[in-house]
Scaffold this motif. Structure first.
Motif, short mmCIF file in Angstrom:
data_model
loop_
_atom_site.label_atom_id
_atom_site.label_comp_id
_atom_site.label_asym_id
_atom_site.label_seq_id
_atom_site.Cartn_x
_atom_site.Cartn_y
_atom_site.Cartn_z
N GLU B 19 23.82 -54.81 -19.01
CA GLU B 19 25.09 -54.84 -19.76
C GLU B 19 24.87 -54.54 -21.24
O GLU B 19 25.69 -54.89 -22.07
CB GLU B 19 25.75 -56.22 -19.59
CG GLU B 19 26.31 -56.41 -18.20
CD GLU B 19 26.88 -57.79 -17.97
OE1 GLU B 19 26.43 -58.72 -18.64
OE2 GLU B 19 27.75 -57.93 -17.10
N THR B 22 27.53 -51.34 -21.69
CA THR B 22 28.92 -51.47 -21.25
C THR B 22 29.05 -52.64 -20.26
O THR B 22 28.08 -52.98 -19.58
CB THR B 22 29.37 -50.16 -20.58
OG1 THR B 22 30.67 -50.34 -20.03
CG2 THR B 22 28.44 -49.71 -19.48
N PRO B 23 30.24 -53.21 -20.15
CA PRO B 23 30.41 -54.25 -19.14
C PRO B 23 30.70 -53.71 -17.74
O PRO B 23 30.63 -54.44 -16.77
CB PRO B 23 31.63 -55.03 -19.66
CG PRO B 23 32.38 -54.08 -20.50
CD PRO B 23 31.40 -53.09 -21.04
N LEU B 24 31.05 -52.41 -17.65
CA LEU B 24 31.41 -51.83 -16.34
C LEU B 24 30.20 -51.15 -15.70
O LEU B 24 29.75 -50.10 -16.15
CB LEU B 24 32.55 -50.83 -16.48
CG LEU B 24 33.93 -51.39 -16.82
CD1 LEU B 24 34.97 -50.29 -16.73
CD2 LEU B 24 34.32 -52.53 -15.90
N PRO B 221 32.70 -52.47 -8.85
CA PRO B 221 32.10 -53.18 -9.99
C PRO B 221 31.00 -54.14 -9.56
O PRO B 221 31.08 -54.76 -8.50
CB PRO B 221 33.27 -53.92 -10.62
CG PRO B 221 34.33 -53.93 -9.59
CD PRO B 221 34.10 -52.81 -8.66
N LYS B 223 28.42 -57.30 -11.13
CA LYS B 223 28.24 -58.26 -12.21
C LYS B 223 26.82 -58.79 -12.20
O LYS B 223 26.27 -59.08 -11.14
CB LYS B 223 29.22 -59.43 -12.07
CG LYS B 223 30.64 -59.08 -12.51
CD LYS B 223 30.76 -59.04 -14.01
CE LYS B 223 31.98 -58.24 -14.44
NZ LYS B 223 31.87 -57.68 -15.77
N ARG B 287 42.19 -59.44 -24.90
CA ARG B 287 41.25 -58.38 -25.27
C ARG B 287 40.96 -58.41 -26.76
O ARG B 287 41.87 -58.53 -27.57
CB ARG B 287 41.84 -57.00 -24.94
CG ARG B 287 41.86 -56.72 -23.48
CD ARG B 287 42.61 -55.45 -23.12
NE ARG B 287 42.95 -55.46 -21.72
CZ ARG B 287 42.10 -55.15 -20.75
NH1 ARG B 287 40.88 -54.78 -21.05
NH2 ARG B 287 42.47 -55.21 -19.49
N GLU B 332 35.60 -61.99 -18.77
CA GLU B 332 35.81 -60.92 -17.80
C GLU B 332 34.88 -59.72 -18.10
O GLU B 332 34.29 -59.15 -17.21
CB GLU B 332 37.27 -60.48 -17.86
CG GLU B 332 37.77 -59.69 -16.67
CD GLU B 332 37.80 -60.50 -15.38
OE1 GLU B 332 38.04 -61.71 -15.45
OE2 GLU B 332 37.54 -59.91 -14.32
N GLU B 333 34.80 -59.34 -19.38
CA GLU B 333 33.95 -58.21 -19.77
C GLU B 333 33.15 -58.59 -21.01
O GLU B 333 33.70 -59.17 -21.95
CB GLU B 333 34.80 -56.97 -20.09
CG GLU B 333 35.40 -56.32 -18.88
CD GLU B 333 36.24 -55.10 -19.22
OE1 GLU B 333 36.17 -54.60 -20.36
OE2 GLU B 333 36.99 -54.65 -18.34
N LYS B 334 31.88 -58.23 -21.00
CA LYS B 334 31.03 -58.50 -22.18
C LYS B 334 29.91 -57.48 -22.24
O LYS B 334 29.61 -56.82 -21.24
CB LYS B 334 30.45 -59.91 -22.10
CG LYS B 334 29.48 -60.12 -20.95
CD LYS B 334 28.95 -61.52 -20.96
CE LYS B 334 28.15 -61.85 -19.73
NZ LYS B 334 26.86 -61.24 -19.62
#
Lengths: 188, 486
Positions: B19, B22-24, B221, B223, B287, B332-334
């Motif tokens: 990560e 990007t988080p994706l 996705p 994680k 966000r 959720e995203e980092k």
């Protein structure tokens, strides 16, 4: 006192060198009379000398039209724009830190009260920013503003293709009429 | 926006190191990972202000996290180039490709694998283009078969394995007969023609071989670690922000104290699931404008709370009664932005670039924008929001001279919604005649049938003491005001 000059020499000499840096200037510019184009002459000079400029649009029904700014000599890539009906609340971090060198509040009818102006005036001692407050109506000399160092009215003169500048505070009372074509000097 | 397809053959020591960009992330196979750079692209652009430097920093990050040891290349005389070097090995980036769409990235990665090339490669570089043009049907079918097996497991709407297998064998038979030696030769074929013969999905893949976008890519996705969820049960329903804020701040601080959290972690999106007294559930996504470090504001969490407050006010304006009894909070995203050691004494600095600007933008309730020009004749399409916000950077606006000269007669401000003017102003100054984009649905369609107008005649007129800019339609005796002259 250090001043921001205009890209139009006639305006610079009329204001004895321009608008004062690190101070508040209040402008009475009724909407739709093309008076803001005159303010752009100062912005052009500021952005060319690598100053960070923020334009706060306080009119909820309007948005910036960047090509017109570009055609008037201002690169919209070099200026920050934002829209807020309560800029004092929404942009507090920008007013507390000295990141922007110049902030222009294109204020709506009920924005930028005297309390707000007092707060900004206090902050200027640390942030050293130059603040321009543009009012959507003409300023009155009967109702003064002790926080503004310079107060000017800009409106269309009797002839449609001319703008009339009237200094109310900061300099001796004076008037100037300037043609719109003379402002085009700025986009050259 | 861009994808990086990365091949890592060794076991990853820390899963969260993926990560770093990007988080994706998607795990394509045991050794191949796809990183979707879209959510963090603005961050990377602002960090480096230059796509070349940005690419270099990605390369550095990949070397630091997944670098592979390679022997130094000997020169023509057989002696190592760097004779003073104590070691005769160097650490290089693993095999990786940056491409506009993941399909192209995977194909190029497959080709580089056969050529035994390592390092991060930009798909638009001469080197990559040369290899891409040597692509064989075998390389192409390898990736297509992998995509088909993903589709088979995901079962997207309208997908049938038997029919796509039939189309595949049909294309395999037809390609040599049509003289298509490699998939590159198929660039001259129209998408519609391919779709008719070999189905929608194969046509989409064949067109993605040459274009920047891809449809129906089987994205799944991945994680690095299971999401940590913080649950808050309230003893009595709350609807006032003043009371909610203290609980929320404690919950946000819990994320920092958690052992699994790292110092280099930056949050992009929080998911805040609110449960109301009337047993309804309101999911909220909070966000940040820039990746935000929770550690930096331990104890007050002002930035995060400002964003939560804005989200709360947005829900409050939609819902009449907002009696919250419970919420679940999770990151959720980092991304994990690496920490850079700045001196010998161990002082660390987060590589956040221009932190003052990021602080201002992240702590302001409004968005700060800059614009760049587009060479488009249509006034409303002649500009776009600029992501690379750096006022002191060298400007790259390219606006052609005629558009610039036309724009001198255009106003500084536009109305958010065009205004219909029923009483035509007496004095109208003609300014320009511009062809409309009649094939696109415009805002004007609410006022009149725009399809009958292929040209717009722009005028300037004075209405209620304001100089306005708009379009006049003589046949309908109507005018539409678009903007106002400062």
């Amino acid at each position: 006192m250090i001043k921001y000059s205009s890209s139009v020499s006639k305006i610079t000499s009329f204001l004895d060198g321009g608008i004062p840096e690190k101070r508040i200037s209040e402008w009475g510019i009724p909407a739709g009379q093309r008076g803001r184009e005159l303010v752009l002459t100062f912005l052009k000079q500021a952005s060319q000398s690598q100053k960070r400029v923020l334009w706060v649009n306080g009119h909820a029904d309007l948005t910036i039209f960047p090509p017109a700014w570009y055609a008037r000599g201002i690169d919209p890539q070099s200026i920050f724009f934002t829209t807020s009906d309560d800029p004092m609340k929404a942009l507090k971090p920008a007013l507390l830190r000295n990141y922007f060198d110049m902030i222009v509040f294109d204020a709506g009818d009920k924005q930028m009260s005297k309390i707000d102006m007092a707060f900004i005036r206090n902050q200027l001692q640390t942030t050293k920013q130059t603040i321009l407050v543009l009012r959507p109506h003409l300023l009155s000399s009967k109702q003064g503003n002790p926080f503004a160092h310079l107060r000017i009215n800009v409106n269309s003169a009797t002839q449609d293709n001319r703008l009339k500048l009237t200094v109310l505070r900061g300099l001796s009372y004076r008037e100037l009429e300037i043609q719109h074509t003379e402002l085009e000097e700025l986009s050259a | 926006m861009g994808y990086i397809c990365l091949e890592i053959n060794e076991k990853i020591k820390e899963a969260s190191s993926l990560e770093c960009l990007t988080p994706l992330i998607m795990k394509w196979s045991d050794s191949i990972w796809i990183l979707d750079l879209k959510p963090a692209m603005t961050f990377w652009l602002q960090q480096h202000m230059d796509s070349e430097k940005m690419f270099q920093s990605w390369q550095d990050l990949l070397v630091r996290n997944f670098g592979i040891i390679m022997p130094n290349q000997p020169d023509q005389n057989g002696t190592p180039k760097d004779t003073l070097s104590l070691s005769n090995t160097t650490l290089v980036s693993p095999r990786a490709v940056y491409a506009k769409n993941p399909f192209q990235g995977l194909i190029l990665l497959e080709i580089l694998k056969t050529k035994q090339s390592v390092g991060l490669v930009h798909s638009q570089s001469k080197f990559a283009k040369h290899f891409y043009n040597t692509m064989s049907w075998n390389d192409w079918w390898t990736i297509v078969n992998q995509i088909i097996s993903y589709w088979d497991s995901l079962k997207p709407k309208g997908f049938r394995l038997s029919s796509i297998k039939k189309y595949c064998s049909r294309l395999k038979l037809a390609a040599p007969k049509l003289g298509l030696i490699s998939p590159i030769d198929a660039s001259s074929l129209t998408k519609l023609g391919i779709q008719r013969r070999y189905g929608k999905r194969l046509a989409s893949l064949l067109s993605a071989t040459f274009s920047d976008s891809i449809q129906d890519f089987p994205w799944q996705p991945w994680k690095a670690e299971p999401k940590e969820i913080i649950i808050r049960y309230l003893t009595y329903p709350l609807n006032n922000w003043e009371y909610i804020v203290s609980y929320l701040q404690k919950d946000l601080d819990k994320f920092i104290t958690s052992k699994s959290r790292q110092l280099d972690e930056r949050v992009l999106v929080f998911s805040w699931n609110i449960y109301l007294e009337n047993k309804t559930n309101v999911p909220v996504f909070v966000r940040f404008k820039h990746p935000h470090a929770l550690h930096s504001q331990k104890g007050d969490q002002l930035t995060a709370l400002l964003h939560f407050k804005l989200a709360f006010e947005a829900i409050q304006s939609k819902t009449n009664t907002l009696n919250i009894i419970e919420w679940r909070l999770c990151i959720e995203e980092k991304i994990n932005v690496p920490i850079i050691q700045t001196d010998l004494w161990g002082d660390y600095q987060n590589s956040d670039g221009d932190s003052t600007f990021k602080h201002i933008e992240n702590n302001s309730a409004v968005k700060l924008m800059t614009y760049s020009m587009q060479n488009d004749w249509c006034p409303t399409s002649s500009f776009k929001e600029d992501n690379n916000k750096n006022v002191l950077s060298v400007t790259t606006n390219k606006f052609n001279k005629s558009l610039k000269s036309i724009s001198k007669n255009r106003p500084l401000f536009l109305y958010k919604r065009p205004i219909q003017v029923n009483k035509l102003p007496i004095r109208c100054v003609p300014l320009e005649r511009t062809m409309t984009k009649w094939w696109e649905k415009s805002q004007l369609s609410t006022f009149l049938d725009t399809t009958s107008y292929t040209d717009h005649n722009y005028y300037r007129w004075k209405r209620n003491g304001r100089w306005e800019w708009g379009v006049k339609f003589p046949s309908q005796s109507k005018a539409i005001s678009y903007g106002v002259f400062s």
